[in-house]
Enzyme design. Structure first.
Site, PDB file in Angstrom:
ATOM      1  N   THR A   5       4.585  10.218  -4.899  1.00 27.73           N
ATOM      2  CA  THR A   5       4.486  10.446  -5.911  1.00 27.73           C
ATOM      3  C   THR A   5       4.648  11.811  -7.379  1.00 27.73           C
ATOM      4  O   THR A   5       3.018  12.114  -6.329  1.00 27.73           O
ATOM      5  CB  THR A   5       4.430   9.587  -6.695  1.00 27.73           C
ATOM      6  OG1 THR A   5       2.954   8.975  -8.208  1.00 27.73           O
ATOM      7  CG2 THR A   5       4.769   7.854  -6.058  1.00 27.73           C
ATOM      8  N   GLN A  45      26.593  18.089 -15.065  1.00 30.05           N
ATOM      9  CA  GLN A  45      26.966  17.827 -16.675  1.00 30.05           C
ATOM     10  C   GLN A  45      27.771  19.369 -16.358  1.00 30.05           C
ATOM     11  O   GLN A  45      29.073  19.399 -17.230  1.00 30.05           O
ATOM     12  CB  GLN A  45      25.596  19.042 -17.374  1.00 30.05           C
ATOM     13  CG  GLN A  45      25.806  18.944 -18.927  1.00 30.05           C
ATOM     14  CD  GLN A  45      26.091  17.409 -19.442  1.00 30.05           C
ATOM     15  OE1 GLN A  45      25.993  16.617 -18.895  1.00 30.05           O
ATOM     16  NE2 GLN A  45      27.215  17.780 -20.927  1.00 30.05           N
ATOM     17  N   ILE A  59       9.806   3.712   6.149  1.00 29.98           N
ATOM     18  CA  ILE A  59       9.688   4.768   7.485  1.00 29.98           C
ATOM     19  C   ILE A  59      11.159   5.656   7.573  1.00 29.98           C
ATOM     20  O   ILE A  59      11.849   4.988   8.539  1.00 29.98           O
ATOM     21  CB  ILE A  59       8.674   4.514   8.912  1.00 29.98           C
ATOM     22  CG1 ILE A  59       7.708   3.321   8.402  1.00 29.98           C
ATOM     23  CG2 ILE A  59       8.145   5.459  10.041  1.00 29.98           C
ATOM     24  CD1 ILE A  59       6.089   3.485   7.619  1.00 29.98           C
ATOM     25  N   THR A  60      10.908   6.640   7.437  1.00 32.67           N
ATOM     26  CA  THR A  60      11.626   7.639   7.378  1.00 32.67           C
ATOM     27  C   THR A  60      12.117   7.700   8.638  1.00 32.67           C
ATOM     28  O   THR A  60      10.924   7.963   9.792  1.00 32.67           O
ATOM     29  CB  THR A  60      11.921   8.654   7.199  1.00 32.67           C
ATOM     30  OG1 THR A  60      11.717   8.695   5.599  1.00 32.67           O
ATOM     31  CG2 THR A  60      12.467  10.273   7.224  1.00 32.67           C
ATOM     32  N   ALA A  94       0.574  -1.441   0.209  1.00 30.61           N
ATOM     33  CA  ALA A  94      -0.300  -0.037  -0.085  1.00 30.61           C
ATOM     34  C   ALA A  94       1.089   1.293   0.019  1.00 30.61           C
ATOM     35  O   ALA A  94       1.343   1.854   1.105  1.00 30.61           O
ATOM     36  CB  ALA A  94      -1.028  -0.482   0.655  1.00 30.61           C
ATOM     37  N   GLY A  95       1.943   1.576  -1.094  1.00 29.15           N
ATOM     38  CA  GLY A  95       1.545   2.997  -1.366  1.00 29.15           C
ATOM     39  C   GLY A  95       1.301   4.411  -2.055  1.00 29.15           C
ATOM     40  O   GLY A  95       0.207   4.193  -1.347  1.00 29.15           O
ATOM     41  N   GLU A 126       6.340  10.827   0.084  1.00 27.61           N
ATOM     42  CA  GLU A 126       4.564  11.428   0.288  1.00 27.61           C
ATOM     43  C   GLU A 126       3.800  11.965  -0.895  1.00 27.61           C
ATOM     44  O   GLU A 126       3.664  13.349  -1.232  1.00 27.61           O
ATOM     45  CB  GLU A 126       5.363  13.749   0.348  1.00 27.61           C
ATOM     46  CG  GLU A 126       5.937  13.474   2.072  1.00 27.61           C
ATOM     47  CD  GLU A 126       5.708  14.306   3.391  1.00 27.61           C
ATOM     48  OE1 GLU A 126       4.341  15.319   2.891  1.00 27.61           O
ATOM     49  OE2 GLU A 126       5.723  14.929   3.849  1.00 27.61           O
ATOM     50  N   GLY A 160      31.663  18.680 -15.886  1.00 32.24           N
ATOM     51  CA  GLY A 160      31.580  17.452 -17.125  1.00 32.24           C
ATOM     52  C   GLY A 160      32.090  16.503 -15.952  1.00 32.24           C
ATOM     53  O   GLY A 160      31.360  16.307 -14.908  1.00 32.24           O
TER      54      GLY A 160
HETATM   55  C1  FAD Z   1      13.076   7.212   1.411  1.00 35.28           C
HETATM   56  C2  FAD Z   1      11.551   6.671   1.569  1.00 35.28           C
HETATM   57  C3  FAD Z   1      10.763   7.572   2.651  1.00 35.28           C
HETATM   58  C4  FAD Z   1       9.787   7.556   2.770  1.00 35.28           C
HETATM   59  N1  FAD Z   1       9.518   7.929   3.785  1.00 35.28           N
HETATM   60  C5  FAD Z   1       7.970   7.199   4.119  1.00 35.28           C
HETATM   61  C6  FAD Z   1       7.591   7.903   5.818  1.00 35.28           C
HETATM   62  O1  FAD Z   1       8.785   8.383   6.482  1.00 35.28           O
HETATM   63  N2  FAD Z   1       6.496   7.432   5.950  1.00 35.28           N
HETATM   64  C7  FAD Z   1       5.585   6.574   5.402  1.00 35.28           C
HETATM   65  O2  FAD Z   1       4.457   6.216   5.314  1.00 35.28           O
HETATM   66  N3  FAD Z   1       6.117   6.551   3.865  1.00 35.28           N
HETATM   67  C8  FAD Z   1       7.582   7.227   3.172  1.00 35.28           C
HETATM   68  N4  FAD Z   1       8.095   6.602   1.980  1.00 35.28           N
HETATM   69  C9  FAD Z   1       6.602   5.742   0.798  1.00 35.28           C
HETATM   70  C10 FAD Z   1       6.402   6.410   0.246  1.00 35.28           C
HETATM   71  O3  FAD Z   1       5.591   7.829   0.491  1.00 35.28           O
HETATM   72  C11 FAD Z   1       6.233   5.618  -1.778  1.00 35.28           C
HETATM   73  O4  FAD Z   1       7.512   4.822  -1.664  1.00 35.28           O
HETATM   74  C12 FAD Z   1       5.948   5.817  -2.218  1.00 35.28           C
HETATM   75  O5  FAD Z   1       4.252   6.947  -2.083  1.00 35.28           O
HETATM   76  C13 FAD Z   1       5.136   5.116  -3.239  1.00 35.28           C
HETATM   77  O6  FAD Z   1       4.208   4.162  -2.700  1.00 35.28           O
HETATM   78  P1  FAD Z   1       4.891   3.052  -3.970  1.00 35.28           P
HETATM   79  O7  FAD Z   1       6.457   3.364  -3.628  1.00 35.28           O
HETATM   80  O8  FAD Z   1       4.191   1.629  -2.953  1.00 35.28           O
HETATM   81  O9  FAD Z   1       5.014   2.966  -5.654  1.00 35.28           O
HETATM   82  P2  FAD Z   1       3.393   2.696  -6.277  1.00 35.28           P
HETATM   83  O10 FAD Z   1       2.283   3.244  -4.839  1.00 35.28           O
HETATM   84  O11 FAD Z   1       3.661   0.992  -6.577  1.00 35.28           O
HETATM   85  O12 FAD Z   1       3.848   3.118  -7.518  1.00 35.28           O
HETATM   86  C14 FAD Z   1       4.577   2.758  -8.125  1.00 35.28           C
HETATM   87  C15 FAD Z   1       4.648   3.394  -9.742  1.00 35.28           C
HETATM   88  O13 FAD Z   1       3.121   3.250  -9.975  1.00 35.28           O
HETATM   89  C16 FAD Z   1       3.171   5.143 -10.563  1.00 35.28           C
HETATM   90  N5  FAD Z   1       1.247   4.852  -9.788  1.00 35.28           N
HETATM   91  C17 FAD Z   1       1.035   4.554  -8.673  1.00 35.28           C
HETATM   92  N6  FAD Z   1      -0.742   4.723  -8.961  1.00 35.28           N
HETATM   93  C18 FAD Z   1      -0.477   5.322  -9.839  1.00 35.28           C
HETATM   94  C19 FAD Z   1      -2.392   6.647 -10.524  1.00 35.28           C
HETATM   95  N7  FAD Z   1      -3.176   6.313  -9.584  1.00 35.28           N
HETATM   96  N8  FAD Z   1      -1.528   7.283 -12.162  1.00 35.28           N
HETATM   97  C20 FAD Z   1      -0.901   6.775 -11.847  1.00 35.28           C
HETATM   98  N9  FAD Z   1       0.439   6.344 -12.288  1.00 35.28           N
HETATM   99  C21 FAD Z   1       0.211   5.346 -10.638  1.00 35.28           C
HETATM  100  C22 FAD Z   1       3.639   5.235  -9.560  1.00 35.28           C
HETATM  101  O14 FAD Z   1       3.448   6.706  -9.147  1.00 35.28           O
HETATM  102  C23 FAD Z   1       4.794   5.102  -9.563  1.00 35.28           C
HETATM  103  O15 FAD Z   1       5.667   5.507 -10.793  1.00 35.28           O
HETATM  104  C24 FAD Z   1       9.269   6.468   1.693  1.00 35.28           C
HETATM  105  C25 FAD Z   1       9.522   6.279   0.753  1.00 35.28           C
HETATM  106  C26 FAD Z   1      10.763   6.694   0.108  1.00 35.28           C
HETATM  107  C27 FAD Z   1      11.447   6.116  -1.122  1.00 35.28           C
END
Ligand code: FAD
Length: 368
Positions: A355, A326, A146-147, A119-120, A353, A329
């Site tokens: 994508t 860039q 989780i940061t 669940a992202g 927060e 260089g």
């Molecule tokens: C270094 C780091 C720190 C983080 N810190 C925290 C934190 O402190 N707390 C927390 O809760 N989370 C945190 N996150 C999680 C972060 O918010 C999620 O990684 C992010 O929301 C994307 O979710 P996902 O990685 O599951 O990607 P996915 O949801 O699987 O997305 C994969 C791709 O599909 C695209 N996509 C998905 N749905 C759609 C749609 N409906 N339309 C178009 N494109 C879509 C996305 O844009 C992306 O390009 C962190 C992530 C990282 C990498």
């Protein structure tokens, strides 16, 4: 004055460690100590709870200036706001008193646990469960990415309390690092922000008093989204700072580096690149500061503006840092110079927060 003060501190106490923090992928302890000593680690905490009481714009300036020298370190003030804002926005007076005081004093950081392995972008599809047991809630599940996990003392955790109701069946809780059943995964090996620990948080029968719920049952997802309206602006600030750091470095470099018998800064092709970089940064800055003012006032178009600032500033950060590499260089491509770190650090601002695709969904749903 605030900018000058944070810039001096960042250059003196944070910048000297930025390369090592990245290289060794270690938590920027020196930055935390310097920020706490100067009351800059969680400036957003209101004065009534013992905090510095900085408004949203002042908070943005602190994060921007720290990110200008070390993006990993800027996640200390940024994530302290992200983790604690749910309590400030929706928590009971007792919860605010209990948790804001140690945060303000620098005794414990706050993390934000929304994302899960499956669940992202679709955060409402979370599986972490909270089940009521008398005067307690029992939490089970896995939070991912989780940061500051493991470093923070306090965690705002979103969990399902009524699976039938999807987003309206999610509630928010404060979980403490020391609660029995809380543990952490191995640090993720990342492209950038290597000094900021990103780990899984495991909740195994974590039994917490019922008064640790933030707001009413079923309001956790709404609180989580409302929080992001405000904190996406802090990610815009981080992006802005990274971009400014890269431009500042490149500006100095092109005056020193000579090719064809003169500084490369004399070539119009180079000047035009620098002009575009500065123009984009300034546009991102104006959007970010305007969004911060809206956050402070609670304007009705905050959701659009916060998403727009985060999306625009993070795209600018990626473009500007790539151009900075860039301009240096081959040297720009090595770790002997800071711009390749800045380019790697910039990438995350387009991802977390929400994508930048998700930001565009948010903007499209809230067109001005
Ligand atoms: C270094 C780091 C720190 C983080 N810190 C925290 C934190 O402190 N707390 C927390 O809760 N989370 C945190 N996150 C999680 C972060 O918010 C999620 O990684 C992010 O929301 C994307 O979710 P996902 O990685 O599951 O990607 P996915 O949801 O699987 O997305 C994969 C791709 O599909 C695209 N996509 C998905 N749905 C759609 C749609 N409906 N339309 C178009 N494109 C879509 C996305 O844009 C992306 O390009 C962190 C992530 C990282 C990498």
């Amino acid at each position: 004055m605030l900018r000058d003060a944070v810039r001096s501190l960042a250059e003196a106490k944070i910048a000297p460690h930025a390369a090592a923090v990245d290289e060794e992928a270690r938590f920027p302890r020196e930055a935390l100590d310097a920020l706490v000593a100067n009351d800059l680690h969680a400036v957003h905490v209101p004065e009534e709870y013992g905090g510095a009481g900085a408004d949203a714009l002042a908070t943005v300036i602190v994060i921007e200036e720290v990110a200008r020298v070390c993006a990993s370190s800027s996640l200390i003030p940024a994530v302290n706001k992200l983790g604690s804002l749910p309590v400030i926005l929706s928590g009971s007076e007792a919860l605010k008193k209990k948790y804001m005081a140690p945060l303000a004093k620098g005794e414990g950081m706050f993390s934000y646990c929304l994302s899960e392995p499956d669940a992202g972008s679709d955060a409402a599809g979370m599986k972490t469960r909270a089940v009521r047991d008398g005067d307690f809630w029992v939490l089970n599940g896995v939070k991912r990415w989780i940061t500051n996990a493991g470093e923070s003392e306090f965690y705002t955790v979103m969990a399902v309390t009524d699976p039938e109701k999807r987003s309206k069946g999610i509630s928010a809780f404060v979980v403490e690092k020391g609660d029995p059943g809380v543990s952490f995964g191995a640090p993720e090996k990342k492209l950038g922000i290597k000094g900021s620990p990103t780990r899984e948080v495991y909740l195994d029968n974590v039994r917490i008093p019922a008064d640790r719920m933030i707001g009413e049952e079923g309001t956790g997802f709404a609180t989580a989204m409302k929080t992001l309206d405000h904190t996406r602006i802090t990610i815009a600030a981080q992006a802005l700072g990274i971009a400014q750091g890269a431009l500042d470095y490149a500006k100095g470099y092109v005056k020193e580096r000579k090719q064809f018998g003169k500084p490369i800064a004399d070539f119009q092709g180079v000047q035009f690149m620098l002009a575009d970089m500065a123009m984009k940064i300034e546009a991102a800055r104006q959007l970010t500061y305007a969004a911060a003012a809206k956050s402070e006032r609670g304007d009705s178009d905050l959701t659009f503006q916060g998403a727009a600032a985060k999306c625009f500033a993070s795209d600018v950060a990626m473009e500007v840092t790539t151009d900075a590499v860039q301009l240096l260089g081959g040297y720009g491509y090595t770790r002997d110079y800071p711009v390749e770190r800045m380019m790697r650090d910039a990438k995350i601002t387009q991802i977390y927060e929400g994508t930048n695709q998700v930001q565009r969904i948010v903007m499209a749903r809230n067109l001005p």
